[in-house]
Design an enzyme around this catalytic site. Structure first.
Site, short mmCIF file in Angstrom:
data_model
loop_
_atom_site.label_atom_id
_atom_site.label_comp_id
_atom_site.label_asym_id
_atom_site.label_seq_id
_atom_site.Cartn_x
_atom_site.Cartn_y
_atom_site.Cartn_z
N LYS A 232 -34.43 26.98 37.34
CA LYS A 232 -33.54 26.30 38.28
C LYS A 232 -32.66 25.30 37.53
O LYS A 232 -33.14 24.29 37.02
CB LYS A 232 -34.32 25.56 39.36
CG LYS A 232 -33.37 25.06 40.45
CD LYS A 232 -33.99 24.05 41.39
CE LYS A 232 -33.46 22.64 41.25
NZ LYS A 232 -32.07 22.40 41.04
N GLU A 306 -40.62 16.75 29.83
CA GLU A 306 -39.77 16.03 28.88
C GLU A 306 -38.97 15.04 29.72
O GLU A 306 -38.06 15.44 30.44
CB GLU A 306 -38.90 17.01 28.11
CG GLU A 306 -38.44 16.48 26.78
CD GLU A 306 -37.18 15.67 26.90
OE1 GLU A 306 -37.30 14.47 27.16
OE2 GLU A 306 -36.10 16.25 26.76
N GLU A 437 -34.19 2.77 32.07
CA GLU A 437 -33.30 3.78 31.53
C GLU A 437 -32.01 3.83 32.36
O GLU A 437 -32.05 4.07 33.57
CB GLU A 437 -33.98 5.15 31.55
CG GLU A 437 -33.15 6.22 30.85
CD GLU A 437 -33.84 7.59 30.83
OE1 GLU A 437 -34.49 7.94 31.82
OE2 GLU A 437 -33.68 8.30 29.82
#
Lengths: 526, 290, 297
Positions: A232, A306, A437
């Site tokens: 996807k 990840e 982040e």
């Protein structure tokens, strides 16, 4: 006239070095004429009309791009309409204009895709490894042949500069297929004393920052090890994955070995939760990664994640300064900072901080921000409106937290999603912009005094994906690379990637590796 | 009159009682009480994690060869106290032959993993031939603090088989011993305490998994958790809670008597692969002649 | 002797990556034309051969003033560069042209001679009419670690130059590492060089982009610290328009617009001019041009 002898000059230079501010230049100007600039212009050029201050536009040729108005789902070797019959628009973030309609896959489509993959697994897993390799090699070659087309589409759909998609994303994607193709018939050598077997149907969910490259990172090892895949793509950047589906179709890869299902989070969730899926590989935010880890709990599904990062990029006073500055720029402004391993926390040793920051500012002035399709553009468009809002919000937070902001006064295009490269000076580990982040071209700068201090601060985050170290001293590098809790450490370089090089994180940056021999492990069982 | 042994916990190299003051009675097949075991609490676990965290830097920083020496030393001490372990196993219901076999295997396993300390890195590390002018290599590094809920069915072998691959690679651990067969775990702690193993590298708790597994799995300063039992509900809960800090979560529900269940892949479960890049200067290379 | 100049270390691979990235700059249209004209205007048209004659020097000097008379609006080159014994010839040939005369000196190209001879040669070049002196450093002394010797020699030659501008040739092809290039650049700059120059053209490799980048960064650091500008001259091996533009891009992005003039940047080249004219001819005539239409002097 008092002549300066060589000896006295030699003394003077020493004096100069020790007292740089007290004497501007040796030999002294009374003995030696310094030519003033006004005297010396010769055959004066008619004032250069257009200096390099703004290079003329150098747009990449887009005439050879073949894009359809509408894209369907790629299931069982065919392009099929979504069960919902619904489509959504994919846009060019640099122009905000629609490029194509994309099928909105949902749980029903995922179910069909997984079942095709399951069916195809029976024969694909038994296909002679040498033959499997040939298909993957062929895909690698076909990407190489159509590299320019892929680069243009990647830039169009994702906003990244054509220089990057052309020189980095697409070649690396092809190389990744090429690398893993060769593993297909050598797997017994990869795992000492073990006979690896494929895990089955693999669900892969990839992000929007490196659309084709991430597809390659996921597909290549999965196929080489004999698995079948439902992939996807990210909803905002589906086009290169769909072009890859065309290549896969042309390559003759047996039907059902790879399905590509576009859609939103619900499709991703359906894939994660599908009972016939044996493994999930995900690249994306830590938040979603945690959701996936939780969702598959108790299901026997293998998982690799990840996830996010907030990497420290550490500059010592004995670093090769000019290359370090280049590394800082490459570390944070590569792909508009949409990089999980971006060097977003800069640590500069205090005694060289002023120099490094000045050089960094000077270098930033030469960065060209604008049309991603222009070959000279260094910083392209932010991938989506949503992401731009998020970045701008963090910039506001940084200002509110009292950090000193620096931006160059470059002009941004009036249309599209753009963000100026941004520095925040005088930050500390307690600033939110340092902890969280941002995933944009925003760099926070802290100074440090000692090696212990910088190691402690570098590790002072829940992430652990990557880090950078700049010093001329080898033993210092090895000291740091041992102590930094990160899956990838770049010493005197930054943001380098290679199919042979394992990539992945510690702690909340995820687990499992992609790339290299280590990248095979997530796709096999013994 | 025989002196009975008080079984305590093993935390940070010391043998404290549970801070909770709670105990459970361990009975033999004849329903006779053979020991009062500490029923470890959440706070004992917390203290053990603190001790384990503190020990990571020193243990992982030791030379691999030195770790191998210490693991071999564990085998030596274990060998010397073989009779005591056999006796404890008999007390907990083992037959003589199975008790002797279990102790023998536990000793052998120490020797086996001792040898891995300075070898697995060579097997699972790599030098990666990247296309740019960089030297690139990958090495395994310890994940950090690892929690274990050890095998319920064995008193010594399952415990040893789980601890060893974890500490071989420089991790430290907190282990919950078998609830029904806990005696050997604390005696093994005495072995560890006299084997030059630094304080905190291995911490052993006795008690109840049902009570502790969620705390094990949710602790934010634990990097990995290994579950060696078969309770599906606990497996699921642990995996779910592990997501809070992306904890590495493994199920090692294995028959530890089998030789195949001693292998370096278990070491690698709790290792991270770190990849380092550095430029290679290539001035003068064109002049190289062979 | 101890070197008291603290030069930063250089990472070769990092420099090459930066150069590679600069080379991806695509210079088109107006920028390209203006850039090419600027490059032409920055050339030190050079003949430095044992077989140089009065005739050859005269022909080159004529060429320097008439690069391509059929293309309007062309600048001249910046200077011609000759050996000391041809300075007078060049001076006469270039009278009133505005083109400068550069003379190599100091036992070019090896630099192996006594200080006395080098000073005399320098003085002779200036006395004969040289506006600029291109000296070579003593690489042997440099590689032996006699940095103060190198420094003192440059300072002495600078003094001997009087009003003439001094270009200091590092002969980077003999310095082996970029660290040495940087160190030699710093020594030359501190010792009074008006220009630092890569090469004599007699040693391979001559000018390269990485070497030039390191030297430009030395110039920038000196400028940032003192406000004093120093010029740069890559020499040897730059023969195409494309590479000249690459150098200009590098100059622009490293030192900025202030250096984008022949006062502060030169190309030491003999065949570059004609290649630029080839490109400009294409612009003028709308078709790819031929060397047959360009003088070969």
């Amino acid at each position: 006239m008092g002549r300066i002898t060589a000896i006295t000059i030699s003394v003077k230079i020493k004096f100069y070095i020790q007292n740089p501010k007290r004497q501007k230049r040796t030999p002294s100007s009374s003995n030696i004429q310094i030519i003033e600039s006004s005297n010396y212009q010769i055959t004066k050029m008619s004032k250069i009309k257009k200096t390099f201050a703004s290079y003329d536009a150098a747009p990449e040729n887009t005439s050879h791009i073949d894009l359809k108005a509408q894209y369907d789902l790629f299931i069982n070797g065919k392009f099929v309409k979504p069960q919902s019959k619904q489509y959504y628009d994919t846009i060019n973030p640099a122009t905000e204009k629609k490029i194509a309609s994309i099928a909105k896959g949902n749980a029903k489509d995922i179910d069909l895709a997984v079942k095709s993959a399951k069916k195809a697994f029976e024969s694909w897993s038994k296909t002679e490894p040498k033959e499997r390799a040939k298909y993957i090699y062929r895909i690698a070659r076909m990407i190489q042949e159509r590299a320019r087309e892929f680069a243009v589409i990647e830039t169009m759909n994702g906003g990244k500069p054509i220089r990057e998609s052309r020189d980095i994303d697409i070649p690396l994607a092809a190389n990744h297929f090429f690398y893993y193709a060769g593993w297909a018939d050598k797997l017994d050598y990869a795992f000492p004393n073990r006979k690896p077997k494929p895990v089955g149907v693999v669900g892969q969910i990839i992000p929007w920052n490196f659309p084709l490259l991430m597809a390659a990172w996921k597909l290549a090892p999965a196929l080489a090890t004999g698995n079948t895949v439902v992939l996807k793509p990210a909803e905002s950047t589906p086009l290169t994955a769909l072009k890859l589906a065309e290549i896969i179709q042309e390559s003759g890869l047996p039907d059902g070995v790879v399905q590509i299902v576009t859609g939103f989070g619900d499709a991703g969730a359906a894939l994660v939760n599908h009972p016939l899926v044996n493994k999930i590989a995900f690249t994306g935010s830590t938040e979603v990664g945690k959701y996936i880890q939780k969702a598959v709990a108790g299901s026997n599904k293998k998982v690799t994640l990840e996830l996010g990062g907030k990497a420290a990029n550490i500059i010592f006073d004995d670093a090769p300064i000019d290359q370090a500055v280049e590394g800082i720029v490459n570390g944070i402004f590569f792909n508009q900072g949409h990089v999980c391993c971006a060097g977003s926390r800069l640590f500069v040793q205090e005694n060289i901080a002023d120099k490094v920051i000045q050089k960094l500012k000077d270098r930033m002035k030469t960065l060209i921000i604008g049309d991603p399709m222009d070959k000279n553009t260094d910083i392209g468009a932010i991938n989506s409106k949503e992401q731009l809002l998020k970045i701008n919000n963090y910039i506001k937070i940084g200002i509110a937290e009292g950090a000193e902001m620096y931006q160059t006064n470059c002009a941004l295009p009036s249309q599209g999603y753009f963000c100026k490269p941004t520095l925040f000076l005088h930050t500390s580990q307690s600033h939110r912009i340092v902890q969280e982040e941002i995933f944009g071209p925003v760099l926070t700068i802290q100074t440090f005094r000692t090696i212990e201090e910088v190691i402690e601060k570098a590790n002072n985050i829940p992430y652990g994906l990557s880090a950078g170290v700049w010093t001329d001293k080898g033993s210092k590098i090895f000291n740091l690379t041992t102590k930094l809790r990160a899956g990838v450490v770049w010493a005197n370089t930054y943001n380098k990637f290679d199919p042979t090089s394992p990539f992945g994180g510690y702690q909340e940056s995820g687990f499992g590796r992609e790339g290299g021999v280590h990248g095979l492990l997530p796709y096999v069982h013994f | 009159m025989e002196i009975l042994k008080t079984y305590k916990l093993f935390i940070g190299g010391a043998f404290p009682r549970t801070e909770s003051g709670r105990y459970y009675k361990l009975e033999n097949k004849q329903k006779q009480v053979i020991a009062n075991m500490c029923l470890s609490s959440r706070k004992d676990f917390r203290n053990a994690v603190v001790a384990a965290r503190k020990a990571v830097e020193g243990w992982s920083g030791r030379a691999a060869f030195n770790r191998g020496q210490i693991l071999y030393r564990i085998a030596e001490i274990l060998e010397g106290r073989k009779a005591q372990f056999v006796a404890e196993l008999l007390l907990q219901g083992s037959t003589k032959s199975s008790a002797e076999k279990e102790v023998r295997l536990a000793i052998d396993r120490c020797v086996y993993y001792s040898g891995w300390c300075d070898k697995y890195q060579q097997l699972f590390g790599s030098v990666n031939p990247v296309a740019t002018s960089h030297f690139n290599f990958s090495v395994p590094e310890p994940t950090g603090v690892v929690c274990v809920i050890a095998d319920e069915n064995t008193s010594l072998l399952g415990l040893v088989s789980a601890i060893l691959p974890i500490i071989v690679g420089g991790n430290t651990c907190v282990v919950l011993a078998s609830e029904s067969k806990p005696l050997c775990s604390i005696t093994f702690a005495e072995v560890l305490a006299t084997s030059d193993l630094a304080a905190g590298v291995v911490n052993i708790l006795t008690g109840n998994s049902k009570e502790l597994h969620t705390h094990f799995a949710s602790h934010m300063d634990v990097n990995a958790i290994i579950y060696c039992r078969e309770n599906a509900a606990e497996i699921k809960a642990i995996a779910e809670l592990s997501s809070m800090n992306v904890k590495r979560s493994f199920v090692w529900n294995k028959d530890w008597l089998k030789a195949e269940n001693e292998n370096p892949y278990l070491i690698m479960d709790v290792q991270e692969i770190k990849t380092t890049w550095h430029p290679i200067e290539n001035i003068g290379v064109s002049g190289a002649k062979y | 002797m101890v070197l008291l100049i603290q030069s930063p270390t250089i990472d070769q691979v990092g420099v090459e990556e930066r150069v590679a990235r600069l080379m991806t700059r695509s210079i088109k249209k107006e920028s390209e034309l203006e850039g090419l004209k600027l490059a032409l205007n920055m050339i030190d048209l050079t003949t430095l051969e044992g077989k140089d004659t009065v005739g050859k020097v005269k022909q080159m000097c004529y060429k320097a003033q008439h690069l391509a008379d059929d293309i309007a609006g062309l600048p001249t080159v910046a200077a011609v560069c000759v050996y000391v014994n041809h300075v007078k010839t060049a001076k006469r040939a270039l009278v009133n042209s505005g083109i400068k005369i550069a003379s190599v000196a100091t036992a070019f190209p090896s630099g192996n001679s006594s200080r006395k001879v080098k000073i005399e040669e320098t003085k002779m070049a200036v006395a004969n009419g040289a506006d600029e002196v291109d000296m070579v450093i003593s690489r042997g002394e440099f590689l032996q670690g006699n940095y103060n010797f190198v420094f003192d020699e440059i300072a002495a030659i600078k003094e001997a130059c009087g009003p003439a501008r001094l270009k200091v040739i590092l002969e980077t092809g003999e310095l082996s590492t970029l660290d040495n290039v940087r160190k030699a650049s710093d020594i030359a700059i501190h010792a009074g060089a008006d220009f630092i120059k890569t090469s004599t053209g007699k040693i391979q490799p001559a000018a390269t982009m990485p070497v030039t980048l390191v030297m430009l960064q030395a110039i920038k650091d000196h400028y940032d610290a003192t406000g004093i500008m120093v010029g740069m001259k890559p020499a040897g091996g730059i023969s195409t328009s494309k590479s000249a533009l690459n150098y200009l891009v590098m100059l622009y992005e490293t030192l900025g617009e202030k250096w984008m003039t022949n006062e502060w940047f030169r190309f030491g080249a003999s065949s570059l001019a004609n290649d630029i004219i080839l490109q400009l001819g294409k612009e003028k005539y709308g078709a790819y041009y031929s060397n047959n239409y360009i003088s070969k002097d």
